[in-house]
Design a protein around this motif. Structure first.
Motif, mmCIF file in Angstrom:
data_model
loop_
_atom_site.group_PDB
_atom_site.id
_atom_site.type_symbol
_atom_site.label_atom_id
_atom_site.label_comp_id
_atom_site.label_asym_id
_atom_site.label_seq_id
_atom_site.Cartn_x
_atom_site.Cartn_y
_atom_site.Cartn_z
ATOM 1 N N GLY A 49 -20.423 -19.046 67.038
ATOM 2 C CA GLY A 49 -20.699 -19.521 68.392
ATOM 3 C C GLY A 49 -19.724 -18.940 69.403
ATOM 4 O O GLY A 49 -20.114 -18.580 70.520
ATOM 5 N N LEU A 50 -18.446 -18.831 69.024
ATOM 6 C CA LEU A 50 -17.447 -18.239 69.915
ATOM 7 C C LEU A 50 -17.750 -16.764 70.159
ATOM 8 O O LEU A 50 -17.616 -16.265 71.292
ATOM 9 N N TYR A 51 -18.176 -16.073 69.107
ATOM 10 C CA TYR A 51 -18.560 -14.658 69.264
ATOM 11 C C TYR A 51 -19.734 -14.520 70.239
ATOM 12 O O TYR A 51 -19.707 -13.679 71.156
ATOM 13 N N ASN A 52 -20.776 -15.346 70.053
ATOM 14 C CA ASN A 52 -21.930 -15.288 70.958
ATOM 15 C C ASN A 52 -21.526 -15.581 72.398
ATOM 16 O O ASN A 52 -22.000 -14.930 73.337
ATOM 17 N N PHE A 53 -20.659 -16.557 72.557
ATOM 18 C CA PHE A 53 -20.206 -16.938 73.899
ATOM 19 C C PHE A 53 -19.483 -15.778 74.581
ATOM 20 O O PHE A 53 -19.755 -15.464 75.745
ATOM 21 N N LEU A 54 -18.575 -15.121 73.862
ATOM 22 C CA LEU A 54 -17.833 -13.999 74.440
ATOM 23 C C LEU A 54 -18.767 -12.837 74.764
ATOM 24 O O LEU A 54 -18.597 -12.161 75.786
ATOM 25 N N LEU A 55 -19.752 -12.606 73.905
ATOM 26 C CA LEU A 55 -20.677 -11.501 74.126
ATOM 27 C C LEU A 55 -21.590 -11.780 75.314
ATOM 28 O O LEU A 55 -21.876 -10.881 76.123
ATOM 29 N N ILE A 56 -22.054 -13.026 75.430
ATOM 30 C CA ILE A 56 -22.937 -13.385 76.541
ATOM 31 C C ILE A 56 -22.194 -13.355 77.862
ATOM 32 O O ILE A 56 -22.696 -12.851 78.871
ATOM 33 N N GLN A 57 -20.970 -13.884 77.881
ATOM 34 C CA GLN A 57 -20.180 -13.912 79.108
ATOM 35 C C GLN A 57 -19.799 -12.516 79.564
ATOM 36 O O GLN A 57 -19.702 -12.241 80.760
ATOM 37 N N GLY A 58 -19.572 -11.621 78.587
ATOM 38 C CA GLY A 58 -19.171 -10.268 78.936
ATOM 39 C C GLY A 58 -17.793 -10.250 79.563
ATOM 40 O O GLY A 58 -16.989 -11.162 79.399
ATOM 41 N N MET A 87 -11.394 1.865 71.964
ATOM 42 C CA MET A 87 -9.979 1.594 71.746
ATOM 43 C C MET A 87 -9.781 0.441 70.755
ATOM 44 O O MET A 87 -9.078 0.592 69.747
ATOM 45 N N GLU A 88 -10.410 -0.687 71.020
ATOM 46 C CA GLU A 88 -10.232 -1.822 70.109
ATOM 47 C C GLU A 88 -11.020 -1.648 68.813
ATOM 48 O O GLU A 88 -10.505 -1.966 67.735
ATOM 49 N N TYR A 89 -12.249 -1.162 68.919
ATOM 50 C CA TYR A 89 -13.083 -1.088 67.718
ATOM 51 C C TYR A 89 -12.571 -0.085 66.693
ATOM 52 O O TYR A 89 -12.545 -0.390 65.490
ATOM 53 N N PRO A 90 -12.133 1.121 67.083
ATOM 54 C CA PRO A 90 -11.527 2.012 66.077
ATOM 55 C C PRO A 90 -10.279 1.415 65.439
ATOM 56 O O PRO A 90 -10.043 1.598 64.236
ATOM 57 N N ALA A 91 -9.476 0.675 66.235
ATOM 58 C CA ALA A 91 -8.297 0.017 65.666
ATOM 59 C C ALA A 91 -8.724 -1.032 64.647
ATOM 60 O O ALA A 91 -8.090 -1.208 63.603
ATOM 61 N N TRP A 92 -9.834 -1.735 64.941
ATOM 62 C CA TRP A 92 -10.355 -2.724 63.992
ATOM 63 C C TRP A 92 -10.800 -2.049 62.691
ATOM 64 O O TRP A 92 -10.512 -2.532 61.597
ATOM 65 N N ILE A 126 -13.263 -10.009 70.815
ATOM 66 C CA ILE A 126 -14.207 -10.004 69.705
ATOM 67 C C ILE A 126 -13.601 -9.444 68.418
ATOM 68 O O ILE A 126 -13.796 -10.007 67.337
ATOM 69 N N PRO A 127 -12.837 -8.329 68.464
ATOM 70 C CA PRO A 127 -12.220 -7.846 67.220
ATOM 71 C C PRO A 127 -11.304 -8.863 66.551
ATOM 72 O O PRO A 127 -11.131 -8.823 65.334
ATOM 73 N N LEU A 128 -10.721 -9.787 67.318
ATOM 74 C CA LEU A 128 -9.888 -10.825 66.716
ATOM 75 C C LEU A 128 -10.735 -11.764 65.850
ATOM 76 O O LEU A 128 -10.293 -12.211 64.782
ATOM 77 N N ILE A 129 -11.951 -12.062 66.313
ATOM 78 C CA ILE A 129 -12.870 -12.891 65.528
ATOM 79 C C ILE A 129 -13.270 -12.170 64.246
ATOM 80 O O ILE A 129 -13.317 -12.761 63.163
ATOM 81 N N LEU A 130 -13.533 -10.865 64.372
ATOM 82 C CA LEU A 130 -13.870 -10.087 63.180
ATOM 83 C C LEU A 130 -12.699 -10.059 62.208
ATOM 84 O O LEU A 130 -12.893 -10.159 60.986
ATOM 85 N N GLY A 131 -11.489 -9.930 62.729
ATOM 86 C CA GLY A 131 -10.317 -9.910 61.865
ATOM 87 C C GLY A 131 -10.128 -11.211 61.114
ATOM 88 O O GLY A 131 -9.782 -11.212 59.922
ATOM 89 N N LEU A 132 -10.386 -12.338 61.767
ATOM 90 C CA LEU A 132 -10.252 -13.642 61.117
ATOM 91 C C LEU A 132 -11.278 -13.803 60.001
ATOM 92 O O LEU A 132 -10.952 -14.275 58.900
#
Length: 450
Positions: free
Chosen positions: A181-190, A311-316, A197-203
């Protein structure tokens, strides 16, 4: 050119799904055959159809709700629930012939299938860079969450029922729904929110890594059932054995070898990680010194989309390649999860007690060495003494015993389950354990720095 862009959007979703699925399959899994994988992909297709129908059906009901509520009710809950239902239906039929690694892999593959189909669908509705951002980030989220669900669902199915046996599954499902839900919220808000978002993926990635370690060290269920054991039973016995071995080594002054936190990293993975971590640094120069080049070469991309994608996604991805399979489970078992205290226990009713000990205690029960052979499935009482406090006349039921009369050197023991959860005992036990493990953690990491 427009046709190539239109075609590139669904292709990027398919490639992302293949990458994350193949990455995990080749890294650690060599279990079930191709039919198992095909069924997982097929079940992922069904789960996607259920989730999309559910979302369409409830969309108007929650249209005026706050953004985060919509992200949960229209996105996270339908999608995670549909995945959980399909994983449960399949693994329920396969629970006797599947191991925890199989459950994790099935859920992971189903999640990759789900994310692939969903992102192909959305790719025709979103602009190119938005679609690329979504496929590149929602694919690992669906893949990892599917693997986590697969692990906990099969663990629930292979556990002895009683004392909130489904609590771990409910907790894992709630965690994934909130994260999704937090991921969807961040994506919708832009806007600025997308950089988190990469922090959510990392968790979600780290959670899956810890479960992979557990799956790798758990015996096959068929083998456990041959001894009339369940997965949660084995977990308690394994903890006792590990703690007991550590204690014996410490008492005999044996040299306990130094255990590294991380496993060795191969040359290829090191090279790939360096390249991926180098991409953000390279792109940062464009962003700082020639920002006007970015929209010129990458039409219609926003600054935040550029930061997130290049920048963030390649680091992820560098983080993913660097840490996949590198966490050494032995470090946590031997250096941090040390025996925090003795659990002194008297087995049997007052006047007929047998003094013993336990190193591990859960809401389900404990394992203790015993001299007298208990009668299985007959309720008795025990008393605990933990860090200055007595807990008396707690009812328990012995459910498994380990006796070898022919071996005089064998240490006999029995597994006891609580018919009712002793909340006061557990609360005190956890309080003392957390204090001691916090000190162990500080000591362990201070030793690394030294």
């Amino acid at each position: 050119m427009e046709n190539w862009i239109l075609l590139g959007k669904p292709i990027s979703a398919i490639l992302a799904a293949w990458f994350y699925w193949d990455f995990y399959r080749k890294t650690y899994y060599s279990g079930q055959g191709s039919t198992f994988t095909k069924l997982a992909f097929f079940y992922g297709m069904i789960a996607t159809g259920i989730a999309l129908a559910w979302e369409v059906g409830v969309f108007d009901l929650f249209q005026n709700y706050p953004a985060f509520s919509k992200a949960m009710l229209i996105g996270a809950i339908p999608e995670e629930t549909s995945k959980a239902i399909l994983i449960f239906l399949f693994l329920k039929q396969m629970k006797n012939s599947s191991n925890l690694a199989d459950g994790l892999y099935f859920g992971l593959t189903l999640g990759a299938s789900f994310g692939c189909i969903e992102n192909v669908f959305y790719s025709f509705k979103l602009d190119f860079w938005q679609g690329l951002l979504r496929s590149g980030t929602s694919l690992p989220l669906h893949t990892f969450s599917g693997g986590i669900l697969g692990f906990f669902i099969l663990k629930f199915l292979q556990s002895r029922k009683g004392n909130f046996s489904g609590l771990d599954l409910i907790s894992a499902f709630s965690f994934l729904v909130i994260l999704h839900g937090l991921y969807n919220f961040l994506l919708i808000q832009g806007g600025l929110g997308t950089v988190y978002i990469p922090l959510i993926l990392g968790l979600s990635f780290l959670t899956l890594e810890l479960l992979v370690v557990q799956a790798e060290v758990t015996l096959p269920f068929e083998l456990l059932q041959a001894e009339n054991l369940y997965v949660d039973d084995y977990s308690m016995i394994r903890k006792f054995s590990r703690y007991d071995s550590w204690l014996r080594a410490a008492q005999s002054k044996e040299n306990i070898k130094e255990i590294p936190l991380l496993r060795d990293l191969s040359t290829i993975r090191s090279f790939i990680s360096v390249i991926l971590f180098g991409v953000p640094i390279f792109c940062l120069n464009f962003y700082l010194f020639v920002p006007e080049w970015i929209p010129y070469y990458l039409a219609n991309i926003t600054s935040l989309e550029f930061i997130t994608l290049f920048m963030e996604y390649p680091a992820w991805l560098g983080f993913l390649f660097l840490l996949r399979g590198m966490i050494n489970p032995s470090f946590f078992r031997e250096r941090i999860l040390k025996i925090p205290l003795f659990l002194s226990v008297n087995l049997g009713p007052e006047g007929d007690e047998e003094p013993s000990l336990a190193y591990s205690l859960s809401r389900k029960g404990f394992y203790s060495p015993v001299i007298r052979e208990p009668e299985l499935n007959i309720e008795t009482t025990v008393s605990f003494y933990i860090a200055g406090r007595n807990f008396e006349k707690i009812p328990v039921v012995p459910v498994w015993k380990n006796f070898r009369p022919e071996d005089p050197n064998h240490e006999s023991g029995a597994l006891y389950r609580f018919p009712r959860i002793p909340w006061g005992l557990l609360a005190w036990r956890w309080f003392i354990r957390i204090k001691q493990q916090f000190r162990n953690t500080l000591d362990a990491f201070s030793g690394i720095k030294a």
